[in-house]
Design a protein around this motif. Structure first.
Motif, mmCIF file in Angstrom:
data_model
loop_
_atom_site.group_PDB
_atom_site.id
_atom_site.type_symbol
_atom_site.label_atom_id
_atom_site.label_comp_id
_atom_site.label_asym_id
_atom_site.label_seq_id
_atom_site.Cartn_x
_atom_site.Cartn_y
_atom_site.Cartn_z
ATOM 1 N N GLY A 1 53.649 59.480 25.059
ATOM 2 C CA GLY A 1 52.373 59.570 24.342
ATOM 3 C C GLY A 1 51.745 60.934 24.516
ATOM 4 O O GLY A 1 51.394 61.615 23.552
ATOM 5 N N ASN A 2 51.597 61.340 25.769
ATOM 6 C CA ASN A 2 51.086 62.671 26.101
ATOM 7 C C ASN A 2 52.030 63.262 27.137
ATOM 8 O O ASN A 2 52.026 62.856 28.299
ATOM 9 N N VAL A 3 52.831 64.222 26.702
ATOM 10 C CA VAL A 3 53.907 64.731 27.563
ATOM 11 C C VAL A 3 53.374 65.568 28.724
ATOM 12 O O VAL A 3 54.143 65.926 29.618
ATOM 13 N N ILE A 4 52.092 65.869 28.723
ATOM 14 C CA ILE A 4 51.509 66.680 29.791
ATOM 15 C C ILE A 4 50.827 65.812 30.847
ATOM 16 O O ILE A 4 51.069 65.985 32.044
ATOM 17 N N THR A 5 50.019 64.876 30.433
ATOM 18 C CA THR A 5 49.174 64.152 31.392
ATOM 19 C C THR A 5 49.640 62.740 31.711
ATOM 20 O O THR A 5 49.189 62.176 32.707
ATOM 21 N N ASP A 6 50.507 62.146 30.902
ATOM 22 C CA ASP A 6 50.963 60.786 31.195
ATOM 23 C C ASP A 6 51.711 60.752 32.522
ATOM 24 O O ASP A 6 52.486 61.659 32.835
ATOM 25 N N ARG A 7 51.512 59.689 33.287
ATOM 26 C CA ARG A 7 52.100 59.595 34.613
ATOM 27 C C ARG A 7 53.011 58.369 34.717
ATOM 28 O O ARG A 7 52.812 57.368 34.052
ATOM 29 N N HIS A 8 54.022 58.492 35.585
ATOM 30 C CA HIS A 8 54.838 57.351 35.996
ATOM 31 C C HIS A 8 55.282 57.591 37.426
ATOM 32 O O HIS A 8 55.762 58.680 37.767
ATOM 33 N N TRP A 9 55.139 56.589 38.257
ATOM 34 C CA TRP A 9 55.389 56.758 39.691
ATOM 35 C C TRP A 9 56.828 57.160 40.007
ATOM 36 O O TRP A 9 57.094 57.819 41.015
ATOM 37 N N LEU A 10 57.781 56.803 39.138
ATOM 38 C CA LEU A 10 59.181 57.138 39.406
ATOM 39 C C LEU A 10 59.438 58.645 39.397
ATOM 40 O O LEU A 10 60.366 59.125 40.061
#
Length: 281
Positions: free
Chosen positions: A64-73
């Motif tokens: 969705g947002n390649v800069i700010t989106d997060r994922h713990w993995l």
């Protein structure tokens, strides 16, 4: 606690040890060098499958947002499995190198020593440098210098491991004496395609995704990124290009050798001898 027990510190050396114990009972004619090589390749494939799976999860979650989106993995996989695997793999590559030269009867390889380690580093310098660069560049960037941004691109870097199972399968097929079978030929094509797409073309793709996010053309992206980011990407990409060229040269030599063998085996390649009438009375 379960996360600690399952991390790569235990997983990868444990798998390597298990394969070294199991394979000799299946392939009784294999030397220790054969067993160590295949064990290393199998563990590499396991790590590659894990990394690609993690990469797919991260990329699909952060598109969705390649800069700010997060994922713990994006962070935890590097800590739990990336760093332990790279550290383990240097040691496994050394063991494979050591046993390979020991089987060949080299005098310096009767036991482990600084000389054998130095020989390994010299012969596998680029691979060792690649592993050390990932530990000293990718790890600090992932953990400390990203400012909680760019999980999408970390996930993309995980996808570079997609070619590893194909490379490993090729080595295992050669070890089994199946280099002339159709599977080895198909796998060779898969190696070239996956290596090019996921280890070379992936970098322009990441630059394009970054440019699309900020509305800037691809050719301008390097000028909008910090110099350290561009240098880091070059350090990772340069050996990939070199290895891809080597793979292409190896594939071409294999194709040429098989073509020459077919031409020699074909009756059309050996024309009927023509009588030398110049010597007739």
């Amino acid at each position: 606690m379960l996360q600690v027990l399952a991390c790569g510190v235990v997983l990868f050396p444990g798998l390597f040890f298990t394969f070294r114990k199991v394979l000799p009972s299946i392939f009784k004619h294999w030397t220790e060098a054969d067993v160590v090589l295949v064990s290393e390749r199998l563990v590499s494939s396991v790590h590659a499958v894990m990394a690609v799976t993690a990469g797919i999860v991260v990329v699909s979650s952060c598109r969705g947002n390649v800069i700010t989106d997060r994922h713990w993995l994006a962070t935890h996989f590097v800590i739990w499995y990336g760093v332990p695997y790279m550290s383990y793999d240097i040691f496994a590559m050394y063991l494979s190198h050591y046993h390979r030269f020991r089987v060949k009867g080299h005098e310096d390889y009767k036991s482990h020593s600084l000389r054998t380690v130095n020989s390994f580093v010299r012969k596998e310098f680029l691979l060792v440098l690649h592993h050390i660069a990932l530990l000293t560049i990718l790890l600090p960037v992932t953990l400390f210098f990203r400012k909680d941004q760019g999980d999408y691109f970390i996930g993309c870097l995980f996808l570079t491991e997609l070619s590893t199972p194909f490379v490993s399968l090729g080595k295992i097929l050669i070890q089994l004496g199946l280099q002339e079978c159709w599977l080895h030929k198909v796998n060779g094509g898969a190696v070239l395609l996956s290596f090019f797409m996921c280890r070379i073309a992936l970098f322009p793709f990441m630059y394009w995704k970054y440019g699309s996010h900020y509305g800037i053309p691809l050719y301008s992206v390097p000028f909008h990124l910090p110099l350290s980011t561009n240098l880091g990407n070059i350090c990772i990409l340069a050996p990939q290009v070199y290895w891809f060229v080597l793979l292409c040269c190896k594939g071409y030599r294999l194709y040429k050798r098989q073509r020459d063998a077919k031409n020699q085996a074909s009756p059309l390649s050996s024309p009927e001898p023509v009588s030398d009438t110049s010597k007739e009375d």
